[in-house]
Design an enzyme around this catalytic site. Sequence first.
Site, short mmCIF file in Angstrom:
data_model
loop_
_atom_site.label_atom_id
_atom_site.label_comp_id
_atom_site.label_asym_id
_atom_site.label_seq_id
_atom_site.Cartn_x
_atom_site.Cartn_y
_atom_site.Cartn_z
N GLY A 138 -0.87 2.69 0.63
CA GLY A 138 0.74 1.90 -0.15
C GLY A 138 1.20 1.06 -0.58
O GLY A 138 2.50 0.70 -0.49
N THR A 139 -0.14 0.36 -0.75
CA THR A 139 0.47 -0.93 -1.61
C THR A 139 -0.82 -1.86 -1.59
O THR A 139 -1.73 -1.16 -2.16
CB THR A 139 0.43 -1.91 -0.24
N THR A 140 -0.50 -3.20 -2.65
CA THR A 140 -1.29 -3.61 -3.19
C THR A 140 -1.01 -4.81 -3.59
O THR A 140 0.57 -5.12 -3.68
CB THR A 140 -1.66 -3.20 -4.82
#
EC number: 3.4.25.1
Length: 209
Positions: free
Chosen positions: A10-12
């Site tokens: 859930g992240t970059t």
Amino acid sequence: MVEQSDTMKGTTTVGIVFETGVVLASEKRATMGYLISNKTAKKIYQIAPRIGLTTAGGVGDAQQLARLMTVEANLYEIRRGKRISVQAASTLLSNILHGNRMFPFYVQLLIGGVDETGPVLFSVDAVGGTGKEDGIVATGSGSPMAYGVLEDRYTLGMDERSAIELAIRALRSAIKRDAGSGEGVAVVVITEDSYHELSDEEISVLTPN
């Protein structure tokens, strides 16, 4: 043993070393399963005057580590009369994470900034493994898409504007294909003279076509 897939959801986030500093960037989406739980999530923290920390993984774990590292960096400066170096900060963070490896923080982190040695960037995993990054690095669920752009366009010694534009381009690529990434980007530029978080207006001007 913590699997990599357990710490990259859930992240970059992106880190880039340029000629005189470091760019740290992230998108702003936080998720809970299939729910977009927050559209303005903070994922880049200033832990020292010229050091930043990016976070991917569990929000509570990330926030706790950011608070702890900020306190430890302040204590280091008080006790030793000088600012903590980026390498010392990464080692401290590694020790904290490794000490909790039986009950790990579900995070993957980048720590970067500028000290007496120049621009420096490290990646740190959930159990304290660290690696010095010479140019580019990405973390999180959107990192495969971000790496495609970073590897293709990064050049050693690139200037500040080019590094910012590359970070934004890499995040936009991740946002297009990764369900866990979205809602715009945040960008921090760290040089010897300043730690600067770009405004939305500055980002819009620098966003590549």
